[in-house]
Design an enzyme around this catalytic site. Structure first.
Site, PDB file in Angstrom:
ATOM      1  N   HIS A 127       0.801  -1.286  -0.399  1.00  0.00           N
ATOM      2  CA  HIS A 127       0.196   0.095  -0.119  1.00  0.00           C
ATOM      3  C   HIS A 127       0.336   1.387  -0.482  1.00  0.00           C
ATOM      4  CE1 HIS A 127      -3.453  -2.161   0.360  1.00  0.00           C
ATOM      5  NE2 HIS A 127      -3.453  -2.711   1.794  1.00  0.00           N
ATOM      6  N   ASP A 164      -2.716 -10.745  -2.150  1.00  0.00           N
ATOM      7  CA  ASP A 164      -3.438 -10.216  -1.183  1.00  0.00           C
ATOM      8  C   ASP A 164      -4.875  -9.526  -1.215  1.00  0.00           C
ATOM      9  OD1 ASP A 164      -2.744  -8.762   1.400  1.00  0.00           O
ATOM     10  OD2 ASP A 164      -4.295  -7.954   1.053  1.00  0.00           O
ATOM     11  N   HIS A 166      -6.751  -7.473  -0.614  1.00  0.00           N
ATOM     12  CA  HIS A 166      -6.289  -5.343  -0.680  1.00  0.00           C
ATOM     13  C   HIS A 166      -5.630  -4.974  -1.782  1.00  0.00           C
ATOM     14  CE1 HIS A 166      -6.675  -5.775   3.473  1.00  0.00           C
ATOM     15  NE2 HIS A 166      -7.572  -5.479   3.218  1.00  0.00           N
ATOM     16  N   ASP A 245      -4.840 -12.276   3.312  1.00  0.00           N
ATOM     17  CA  ASP A 245      -6.008 -12.237   3.741  1.00  0.00           C
ATOM     18  C   ASP A 245      -7.317 -12.944   3.141  1.00  0.00           C
ATOM     19  OD1 ASP A 245      -4.289 -10.351   1.855  1.00  0.00           O
ATOM     20  OD2 ASP A 245      -4.909  -9.091   3.428  1.00  0.00           O
TER      21      ASP A 245
END
Ligand SMILES: [Zn+2]
Length: 308
Positions: A127, A164, A166, A245
């Site tokens: 991120h 991931d 995200h 995740d």
């Protein structure tokens, strides 16, 4: 069997954003404990992560950003950069080790000392944009590693895979419109950080998945969307932003993957890398917050990397 490096550092356990923060030192301990319990520790070549240098970080992050971040590091207590992302007195050292792990991984793989490498590090990185820390991330570890392969080792094409839950907005920010990099990802959408689905950059192969998407949908994307494009691109090295995740037990997201999916996708990528990239894979830990699911998933990923 494939030779696989396992790169970590004790400094990565010292970064602590508060006792209730899900991105916790316990994540790395859970991975270590499970590897030992499974009797797998001895199958990997263990290395301590070095500190990334300013020059290596500056291939992705402007020096002014790096310096500003360093100046904000507290001597005591915790300083929040945003509600999710915080600095403690050990964050600087841990962040440099996390980025440095990817550098060492690239060097080991390029030297032929190992075929592939996994970096068991935190803070995570995908991120972190060029000039913005966010989502538990400060430096973009995978982008710094990929830039090292391109700049220091002279590769001309690398692929970054991100599974991931995200979207890896930071990695996209680092390599948007860079023809040397193909980024292939899946992520839950709409979901934090609410980017990726509208990406118009030709080198970004982003596949948003709706909440509830399962193994079958994930595997279909990998086989029918990622692989044809990867084959066309012919990368010389594969990077994996390995977040776990999207596991169904992970309460951070709402996808329904299992550790079998992580083993499967790693097998697929290892076979693809063997065909086109001399087997070269560098994988680095991103998310994964259910400690049990994380430990089992990383172990499945490592077994597949090392063909155990
Ligand atoms: Zn994540």
């Amino acid at each position: 069997m494939t030779s696989t490096a396992f790169i970590t550092h004790r400094d990565c356990h010292l970064h602590d954003m508060g006792s209730y923060h899900p991105e916790s030192p316990a994540r790395l301990s859970a991975i270590n404990d499970h590897l030992i319990a499974q009797g797998l520790e001895a199958y990997f070549l263990h290395h301590d992560a070095p500190l990334a240098t300013l020059e290596q970080l500056a291939r992705v992050h402007p020096l002014a950003y790096i310096e500003q971040l360093r100046q904000r590091m507290p001597e005591h207590g915790i300083v929040h950069l945003d509600p999710d992302t915080a600095l403690c007195p050990h964050t600087w050292q841990a962040a440099l080790r996390s980025a440095g792990a990817g550098i060492l991984a690239v060097d080991l793989v390029m030297a032929g000392e190992v075929e592939n490498a996994f970096c068991s590090v935190r803070p995570p990185g995908h991120h972190a944009e060029r000039e913005q820390a966010m989502g538990f991330c400060f430096f973009n570890n995978i982008a710094v590693a990929a830039a090292h392969a391109l700049e220091a080792h002279g590769l001309s094409r690398v692929a970054i895979i991100d599974f991931d839950v995200h979207h890896g907005n930071g990695t996209e920010d680092a390599f948007r419109n860079d023809p040397r990099v193909l980024m292939a990802s899946i992520f839950q959408h709409p979901f934090f950080p609410y980017s990726g689905a509208d990406s118009a950059s030709p080198n970004m192969l982003n596949v948003p998945l709706a909440a509830g998407a399962d193994s079958e949908q994930f595997r279909r994307v990998v086989s029918e969307v990622w692989l044809p494009r990867l084959r066309e691109f012919q990368p010389e090295m594969l990077f994996i932003s390995a977040g776990f995740d999207a596991h169904h037990e992970d309460e951070m997201g709402n996808l329904r993957l299992t550790e079998k999916d992580y083993a499967w996708v790693t097998d697929v990528l290892r076979e693809f890398a063997a065909e086109t990239a001399q087997g070269r894979i560098v994988s680095t830990l991103e998310g994964g917050y259910s400690l049990s699911a994380l430990a089992r998933s990383v172990t499945a990923h490592l077994r597949a990397l090392a063909e155990l």
